[in-house]
Design a protein around this motif. Structure first.
Motif, PDB file in Angstrom:
ATOM      1  N   ILE A   1       0.960  -1.080   0.020  1.00 45.68           N
ATOM      2  CA  ILE A   1      -0.064  -0.029   0.014  1.00 45.68           C
ATOM      3  C   ILE A   1       0.813   1.184   0.046  1.00 45.68           C
ATOM      4  CG2 ILE A   1      -0.023   0.108   2.580  1.00 45.68           C
ATOM      5  CD1 ILE A   1      -3.131   1.107   2.107  1.00 45.68           C
ATOM      6  N   GLY A   2       0.590   2.267  -0.698  1.00 46.08           N
ATOM      7  CA  GLY A   2       1.111   3.530  -0.860  1.00 46.08           C
ATOM      8  C   GLY A   2       0.539   4.501   0.224  1.00 46.08           C
ATOM      9  N   ARG A   3       1.739   5.275   0.903  1.00 47.55           N
ATOM     10  CA  ARG A   3       1.408   6.678   1.516  1.00 47.55           C
ATOM     11  C   ARG A   3       0.466   6.290   2.443  1.00 47.55           C
ATOM     12  NH1 ARG A   3       1.223  10.050  -4.216  1.00 47.55           N
ATOM     13  NH2 ARG A   3       3.152   9.506  -4.870  1.00 47.55           N
ATOM     14  N   ASN A   4       0.723   5.338   3.407  1.00 43.56           N
ATOM     15  CA  ASN A   4      -0.291   4.931   4.196  1.00 43.56           C
ATOM     16  C   ASN A   4      -0.185   5.535   5.647  1.00 43.56           C
ATOM     17  OD1 ASN A   4      -2.592   3.631   5.130  1.00 43.56           O
ATOM     18  ND2 ASN A   4      -1.335   1.912   6.070  1.00 43.56           N
ATOM     19  N   TYR A   5       0.897   6.525   5.796  1.00 41.54           N
ATOM     20  CA  TYR A   5       1.016   7.228   7.073  1.00 41.54           C
ATOM     21  C   TYR A   5       1.028   8.673   6.339  1.00 41.54           C
ATOM     22  CZ  TYR A   5       2.823   3.394   9.477  1.00 41.54           C
ATOM     23  OH  TYR A   5       3.128   1.937  10.335  1.00 41.54           O
ATOM     24  N   ALA A   6       0.186   9.631   7.212  1.00 40.53           N
ATOM     25  CA  ALA A   6      -0.076  10.870   6.900  1.00 40.53           C
ATOM     26  C   ALA A   6       1.066  11.864   6.617  1.00 40.53           C
ATOM     27  CB  ALA A   6      -0.921  11.580   7.708  1.00 40.53           C
ATOM     28  N   ALA A   7       1.913  11.554   7.535  1.00 33.55           N
ATOM     29  CA  ALA A   7       3.494  12.522   7.354  1.00 33.55           C
ATOM     30  C   ALA A   7       3.970  11.858   6.412  1.00 33.55           C
ATOM     31  CB  ALA A   7       4.059  12.424   8.422  1.00 33.55           C
ATOM     32  N   HIS A   8       4.131  10.623   6.050  1.00 33.32           N
ATOM     33  CA  HIS A   8       4.705  10.264   4.812  1.00 33.32           C
ATOM     34  C   HIS A   8       4.052  10.805   3.364  1.00 33.32           C
ATOM     35  CE1 HIS A   8       7.200   7.912   1.730  1.00 33.32           C
ATOM     36  NE2 HIS A   8       5.938   7.191   1.664  1.00 33.32           N
ATOM     37  N   ALA A   9       2.893  10.667   3.764  1.00 32.52           N
ATOM     38  CA  ALA A   9       2.046  10.913   2.248  1.00 32.52           C
ATOM     39  C   ALA A   9       2.441  12.475   2.262  1.00 32.52           C
ATOM     40  CB  ALA A   9       0.521  11.043   2.487  1.00 32.52           C
ATOM     41  N   ARG A  10       2.500  13.299   2.909  1.00 33.55           N
ATOM     42  CA  ARG A  10       2.658  14.989   2.672  1.00 33.55           C
ATOM     43  C   ARG A  10       4.126  14.942   2.177  1.00 33.55           C
ATOM     44  NH1 ARG A  10       0.282  15.220   8.022  1.00 33.55           N
ATOM     45  NH2 ARG A  10      -1.960  15.846   7.869  1.00 33.55           N
ATOM     46  N   GLU A  11       5.154  14.116   2.654  1.00 35.16           N
ATOM     47  CA  GLU A  11       6.369  14.328   2.294  1.00 35.16           C
ATOM     48  C   GLU A  11       6.650  13.855   0.691  1.00 35.16           C
ATOM     49  OE1 GLU A  11       9.425  12.454   4.468  1.00 35.16           O
ATOM     50  OE2 GLU A  11       8.807  10.353   4.112  1.00 35.16           O
ATOM     51  N   MET A  12       5.548  12.928   0.195  1.00 34.72           N
ATOM     52  CA  MET A  12       5.579  12.666  -1.139  1.00 34.72           C
ATOM     53  C   MET A  12       4.784  13.335  -1.952  1.00 34.72           C
ATOM     54  SD  MET A  12       7.795  10.174  -0.969  1.00 34.72           S
ATOM     55  CE  MET A  12       7.448   9.358  -2.535  1.00 34.72           C
ATOM     56  N   GLY A  13       4.219  14.603  -1.297  1.00 38.20           N
ATOM     57  CA  GLY A  13       3.481  15.459  -1.961  1.00 38.20           C
ATOM     58  C   GLY A  13       1.862  15.122  -2.255  1.00 38.20           C
ATOM     59  N   SER A  14       1.191  14.363  -1.261  1.00 44.51           N
ATOM     60  CA  SER A  14      -0.041  14.149  -1.258  1.00 44.51           C
ATOM     61  C   SER A  14      -0.711  14.580  -0.205  1.00 44.51           C
ATOM     62  CB  SER A  14      -0.266  12.547  -1.413  1.00 44.51           C
ATOM     63  OG  SER A  14       0.205  11.986  -2.586  1.00 44.51           O
ATOM     64  N   ASP A  15      -2.112  14.741  -0.330  1.00 48.32           N
ATOM     65  CA  ASP A  15      -3.161  15.168   0.689  1.00 48.32           C
ATOM     66  C   ASP A  15      -3.882  13.749   1.138  1.00 48.32           C
ATOM     67  OD1 ASP A  15      -4.816  15.923   2.390  1.00 48.32           O
ATOM     68  OD2 ASP A  15      -5.837  17.547   1.044  1.00 48.32           O
ATOM     69  N   PRO A  16      -3.363  13.282   2.467  1.00 46.34           N
ATOM     70  CA  PRO A  16      -3.755  12.082   2.985  1.00 46.34           C
ATOM     71  C   PRO A  16      -5.367  12.291   3.199  1.00 46.34           C
ATOM     72  CG  PRO A  16      -2.687  13.287   4.656  1.00 46.34           C
ATOM     73  CD  PRO A  16      -2.397  13.995   3.378  1.00 46.34           C
ATOM     74  N   ALA A  17      -6.176  13.474   3.632  1.00 48.90           N
ATOM     75  CA  ALA A  17      -7.318  13.604   3.921  1.00 48.90           C
ATOM     76  C   ALA A  17      -8.119  13.207   2.718  1.00 48.90           C
ATOM     77  CB  ALA A  17      -7.453  14.884   4.263  1.00 48.90           C
ATOM     78  N   ARG A  18      -7.739  13.232   1.407  1.00 52.26           N
ATOM     79  CA  ARG A  18      -8.343  13.165   0.171  1.00 52.26           C
ATOM     80  C   ARG A  18      -8.209  12.009  -0.758  1.00 52.26           C
ATOM     81  NH1 ARG A  18      -8.399  19.471  -1.713  1.00 52.26           N
ATOM     82  NH2 ARG A  18      -6.397  18.818  -2.078  1.00 52.26           N
ATOM     83  N   GLU A  19      -7.199  11.293  -0.112  1.00 51.70           N
ATOM     84  CA  GLU A  19      -6.807   9.788  -1.165  1.00 51.70           C
ATOM     85  C   GLU A  19      -7.205   8.929  -0.780  1.00 51.70           C
ATOM     86  OE1 GLU A  19      -2.406   9.561  -3.307  1.00 51.70           O
ATOM     87  OE2 GLU A  19      -2.299   9.220  -1.256  1.00 51.70           O
ATOM     88  N   PRO A  20      -7.702   8.183  -1.659  1.00 46.71           N
ATOM     89  CA  PRO A  20      -8.214   6.926  -1.244  1.00 46.71           C
ATOM     90  C   PRO A  20      -7.042   5.722  -1.262  1.00 46.71           C
ATOM     91  CG  PRO A  20      -8.728   6.994  -3.540  1.00 46.71           C
ATOM     92  CD  PRO A  20      -8.278   8.567  -2.986  1.00 46.71           C
ATOM     93  N   PRO A  21      -6.983   4.630  -0.767  1.00 54.71           N
ATOM     94  CA  PRO A  21      -5.776   3.596  -0.545  1.00 54.71           C
ATOM     95  C   PRO A  21      -5.680   3.268  -2.078  1.00 54.71           C
ATOM     96  CG  PRO A  21      -7.879   2.516   0.116  1.00 54.71           C
ATOM     97  CD  PRO A  21      -8.228   3.989  -0.017  1.00 54.71           C
ATOM     98  N   PHE A  22      -4.268   3.140  -2.172  1.00 52.45           N
ATOM     99  CA  PHE A  22      -3.947   2.634  -3.386  1.00 52.45           C
ATOM    100  C   PHE A  22      -2.662   1.497  -3.139  1.00 52.45           C
ATOM    101  CE2 PHE A  22      -0.856   6.041  -3.227  1.00 52.45           C
ATOM    102  CZ  PHE A  22       0.645   5.511  -3.633  1.00 52.45           C
ATOM    103  N   PHE A  23      -2.487   0.651  -4.222  1.00 50.86           N
ATOM    104  CA  PHE A  23      -1.805  -0.598  -3.868  1.00 50.86           C
ATOM    105  C   PHE A  23      -0.867  -0.835  -5.129  1.00 50.86           C
ATOM    106  CE2 PHE A  23      -3.676  -1.804  -0.283  1.00 50.86           C
ATOM    107  CZ  PHE A  23      -4.900  -1.549  -0.247  1.00 50.86           C
ATOM    108  N   PHE A  24       0.442  -1.516  -5.074  1.00 52.49           N
ATOM    109  CA  PHE A  24       1.068  -1.748  -6.134  1.00 52.49           C
ATOM    110  C   PHE A  24       1.573  -3.048  -5.689  1.00 52.49           C
ATOM    111  CE2 PHE A  24       3.787   0.612  -3.414  1.00 52.49           C
ATOM    112  CZ  PHE A  24       4.687   0.109  -2.944  1.00 52.49           C
ATOM    113  N   GLN A  25       2.355  -4.071  -6.821  1.00 50.37           N
ATOM    114  CA  GLN A  25       2.683  -5.203  -6.518  1.00 50.37           C
ATOM    115  C   GLN A  25       4.346  -5.361  -6.745  1.00 50.37           C
ATOM    116  OE1 GLN A  25       0.589  -8.897  -7.924  1.00 50.37           O
ATOM    117  NE2 GLN A  25      -1.168  -7.390  -8.228  1.00 50.37           N
ATOM    118  N   LYS A  26       4.994  -6.128  -5.975  1.00 46.70           N
ATOM    119  CA  LYS A  26       6.241  -6.576  -6.236  1.00 46.70           C
ATOM    120  C   LYS A  26       6.480  -8.066  -6.531  1.00 46.70           C
ATOM    121  CE  LYS A  26       8.650  -3.840  -2.696  1.00 46.70           C
ATOM    122  NZ  LYS A  26       9.784  -3.123  -3.311  1.00 46.70           N
ATOM    123  N   PRO A  27       7.244  -8.724  -7.206  1.00 43.86           N
ATOM    124  CA  PRO A  27       7.377 -10.210  -7.654  1.00 43.86           C
ATOM    125  C   PRO A  27       7.718 -10.957  -6.308  1.00 43.86           C
ATOM    126  CG  PRO A  27       9.203  -8.917  -8.357  1.00 43.86           C
ATOM    127  CD  PRO A  27       8.414  -7.986  -8.093  1.00 43.86           C
TER     128      PRO A  27
END
Length: 267
Positions: free
Chosen positions: A65-91
């Motif tokens: 899951i990406g950007r799942n801590y509010a402070a990390h979301a902000r340091e990555m340039g996102s607004d955690p209050a408005r962003e739904p969860p998103f996911f990616f995969q690794k092999p």
């Protein structure tokens, strides 16, 4: 003993190797037409040791899951209050098992000049399904481990700037270091407790598991709306703020309260 030696010894097995004890994981049904012939060659199966048992947990898929801590979301340039969860995969073969009390040798990857650490709680699933309700989601969790989502940040950002998938920044060899698993039966479900990462004994990341925006149960519920989850799936549940670069020679130590420490040396 290096982590690569230990991985060969007990972190990777052939597809026919034993998984968890009988009944612990659901056995997948054979596809139509299966058994008509033999496989051309044996395929390695990534596995993770289970603490206190002689069994290995076979890895099917790695979800993150990406950007799942509010402070990390902000340091990555996102607004955690408005962003739904998103996911990616690794092999699944990105797994690098690092045993308790061990400092695993972790290779600095190719193509990058900005290699970042991300300490994360990892949930491993014993069963799955589709559209799993949040209230039943934790029933599917077998146990937890400490993990690192290692990231080629320059490649991730470069692809993002081009509006292209940034898989190359996340999904590469050895990008998912992990400790042996603590079963829920012995460790419970960690919903709070310190999560911390230090580099050369200097603390870089520190937060509490309760700071996660989306809980493990909510992550499972959301993932199961998009994918049919199955036994063997594992979920890297997000990282706190202050991710940053590492170089060859650095020693990383990840700690999550109640779980094994994870230590690697960048080589």
């Amino acid at each position: 003993m290096s982590s690569f030696t230990r991985r060969n010894a007990f972190g990777t097995a052939l597809g026919a190797a034993s998984g968890l004890a009988a009944g612990a994981l659901a056995r997948p049904a054979l596809a139509a037409g299966a058994g008509a012939g033999e496989a051309l060659f044996p395929l390695a199966q990534a596995t993770i040791p289970v603490i206190g048992q002689d069994t290995l947990f076979p890895v099917r898929r790695i979800y993150c899951i990406g950007r799942n801590y509010a402070a990390h979301a902000r340091e990555m340039g996102s607004d955690p209050a408005r962003e739904p969860p998103f996911f990616f995969q690794k092999p699944s073969d990105a797994i690098q098992v690092v045993g308790q009390g061990e400092v695993g040798e972790h290779p600095y990857p190719t193509l990058t000049k900005n290699y970042h650490h991300e300490i994360e709680l990892v949930a491993v699933l014993r069963s799955g399904g589709r559209d799993i309700p949040k209230e039943r989601a934790l029933d599917h969790v077998y146990g937890y481990a400490t993990g690192l989502d290692m990231t080629r940040r320059d490649l991730q950002r470069g692809m993002g700037d081009q509006k292209k998938p940034w898989e190359i920044g996340k999904s590469f060899d050895h990008s998912a270091p992990i400790t042996p698993i603590v079963p829920v039966a012995s460790g419970g479900h960690p919903t709070r407790g310190r999560i911390r990462l230090s580099v050369n004994d200097a603390v870089r990341q520190e937060a509490d598991l309760s700071d996660m925006i989306w809980s493990v149960a909510e992550q499972i519920a959301n993932l199961s709306a998009a994918f049919e989850l199955k036994a063997g799936d594992i979920i890297y549940s997000g990282t706190p703020e202050n991710v940053g670069p590492v170089v060859r020679g650095d020693v990383l130590r990840g700690q999550i309260e109640g779980l094994p420490d994870l230590s690697i040396r960048i080589v």
